[in-house]
Design an enzyme around this catalytic site. Structure first.
Site, mmCIF file in Angstrom:
data_model
loop_
_atom_site.group_PDB
_atom_site.id
_atom_site.type_symbol
_atom_site.label_atom_id
_atom_site.label_comp_id
_atom_site.label_asym_id
_atom_site.label_seq_id
_atom_site.Cartn_x
_atom_site.Cartn_y
_atom_site.Cartn_z
ATOM 1 C CE LYS A 13 3.310 -6.421 -3.636
ATOM 2 N NZ LYS A 13 1.834 -6.435 -3.526
ATOM 3 N NE ARG A 88 3.113 -8.165 -9.384
ATOM 4 C CZ ARG A 88 2.303 -7.232 -8.906
ATOM 5 N NH1 ARG A 88 1.019 -7.417 -8.882
ATOM 6 N NH2 ARG A 88 2.775 -6.101 -8.469
ATOM 7 N NE ARG A 127 -2.860 1.602 -3.277
ATOM 8 C CZ ARG A 127 -2.202 0.477 -3.536
ATOM 9 N NH1 ARG A 127 -1.073 0.212 -2.920
ATOM 10 N NH2 ARG A 127 -2.696 -0.408 -4.370
ATOM 11 N NE ARG A 133 -2.344 2.051 -7.626
ATOM 12 C CZ ARG A 133 -1.602 1.028 -7.257
ATOM 13 N NH1 ARG A 133 -0.639 1.185 -6.372
ATOM 14 N NH2 ARG A 133 -1.819 -0.161 -7.758
ATOM 15 N NE ARG A 144 -4.212 -4.315 -8.554
ATOM 16 C CZ ARG A 144 -4.384 -3.206 -7.843
ATOM 17 N NH1 ARG A 144 -5.285 -2.338 -8.206
ATOM 18 N NH2 ARG A 144 -3.665 -2.981 -6.792
HETATM 19 P P1 ADP Z 1 -0.478 -4.100 -6.437
HETATM 20 O O1 ADP Z 1 0.594 -4.749 -5.645
HETATM 21 O O2 ADP Z 1 -1.309 -3.177 -5.620
HETATM 22 O O3 ADP Z 1 -1.239 -5.050 -7.288
HETATM 23 P P2 ADP Z 1 1.477 -2.936 -8.217
HETATM 24 O O4 ADP Z 1 1.739 -1.485 -8.143
HETATM 25 O O5 ADP Z 1 2.541 -3.833 -7.753
HETATM 26 O O6 ADP Z 1 0.119 -3.109 -7.469
HETATM 27 O O7 ADP Z 1 1.090 -3.342 -9.727
HETATM 28 C C1 ADP Z 1 0.066 -2.692 -10.438
HETATM 29 C C2 ADP Z 1 -0.174 -3.392 -11.763
HETATM 30 O O8 ADP Z 1 1.016 -3.374 -12.568
HETATM 31 C C3 ADP Z 1 -0.534 -4.871 -11.671
HETATM 32 O O9 ADP Z 1 -1.892 -5.070 -11.408
HETATM 33 C C4 ADP Z 1 -0.112 -5.358 -13.057
HETATM 34 O O10 ADP Z 1 -1.033 -5.017 -14.048
HETATM 35 C C5 ADP Z 1 1.159 -4.574 -13.305
HETATM 36 N N1 ADP Z 1 2.335 -5.327 -12.809
HETATM 37 C C6 ADP Z 1 3.141 -4.987 -11.774
HETATM 38 N N2 ADP Z 1 4.107 -5.898 -11.604
HETATM 39 C C7 ADP Z 1 3.910 -6.859 -12.531
HETATM 40 C C8 ADP Z 1 4.560 -8.083 -12.861
HETATM 41 N N3 ADP Z 1 5.620 -8.523 -12.164
HETATM 42 N N4 ADP Z 1 4.072 -8.805 -13.900
HETATM 43 C C9 ADP Z 1 3.031 -8.390 -14.598
HETATM 44 N N5 ADP Z 1 2.353 -7.263 -14.343
HETATM 45 C C10 ADP Z 1 2.782 -6.494 -13.321
#
Ligand code: ADP
Length: 193
Positions: A13, A88, A127, A133, A144
């Site tokens: 994404k 989400r 990654r 990370r 996740r």
């Molecule tokens: P990925 O798509 O690889 O899971 P992101 O960088 O989008 O990673 O998000 C990393 C973390 O940030 C998530 O696992 C969550 O803990 C938090 N996060 C990101 N976006 C949201 C959201 N919309 N609501 C709640 N937590 C979020």
């Protein structure tokens, strides 16, 4: 152009968000990136978000919603935006609807990037090595993916009902996937040109 980019962790994404947003001249807004920046700077928001992210859990809705409402009020979002990783949860869907209602605008499309679980795990662990990370250890990655499957995957159906959903195969080169997304948007008469 107001777009959402949805999909499981590791589907690519972030990479695609940057490409697609540049193509339409709109900001790409990643809630994950905003949280990580806050964690790095040790802000209050970062300290709070950190514990959830490290466990593979979502940051609480009221925290995330307030942060996104703030960001979307910035001037650079007036003519459009691409949200990556938000909404989400059903409460986040409701909050985004409310934000858009208040400004009298709507979404143009929701792109769902799909990929196989094994490929996702492989990509995320790769990654993790490259970017160091903290939220990318194997057990956290599994969690996740689980949280995504139960909480976020069903949201696509809600956007499908609204006629907004474009599902795209996330397997292939960055360029191939970007082309697929643009083609899907064009096919749905969503592209600007
Ligand atoms: P990925 O798509 O690889 O899971 P992101 O960088 O989008 O990673 O998000 C990393 C973390 O940030 C998530 O696992 C969550 O803990 C938090 N996060 C990101 N976006 C949201 C959201 N919309 N609501 C709640 N937590 C979020």
């Amino acid at each position: 152009m107001r777009l959402l980019l949805m999909g499981p962790p590791g589907a690519g994404k972030g990479t695609q968000a940057t490409t697609i947003a540049a193509r339409f001249g709109i900001p790409a807004i990643s809630t994950g990136d905003i949280f990580r920046a806050n964690v790095a700077q040790r802000t209050d928001l970062g300290v709070l978000a950190d514990s959830y992210m490290n466990a593979g859990e979502y940051v609480p809705d009221e925290v995330t919603n307030a942060m996104v409402a703030d960001r979307l009020a910035d001037g650079d979002c007036a003519d459009g935006f691409l949200l990556d990783g938000y909404p989400r949860t059903p409460q986040q869907v409701d909050e985004l609807d409310a934000i858009l209602d208040r400004t009298g605008v709507g979404l143009d499309a929701v792109v769902l990037l799909e990929a196989e679980i094994d490929e996702l795990v492989r990509r995320i662990l790769l990654r993790a090595q490259e970017e160091n990370r903290a939220d990318d250890t194997e057990s956290v990655v599994r969690r996740r993916l689980e949280v995504y499957t139960t909480e976020t995957a069903p949201l696509a159906a809600a956007y499908d009902v609204r006629g907004l959903l474009a599902t795209v195969d996330g397997l292939g080169s960055v360029e191939e996937v970007a082309e697929r997304i643009l083609a899907a948007l064009a096919a749905a008469s969503m592209a600007v040109e």
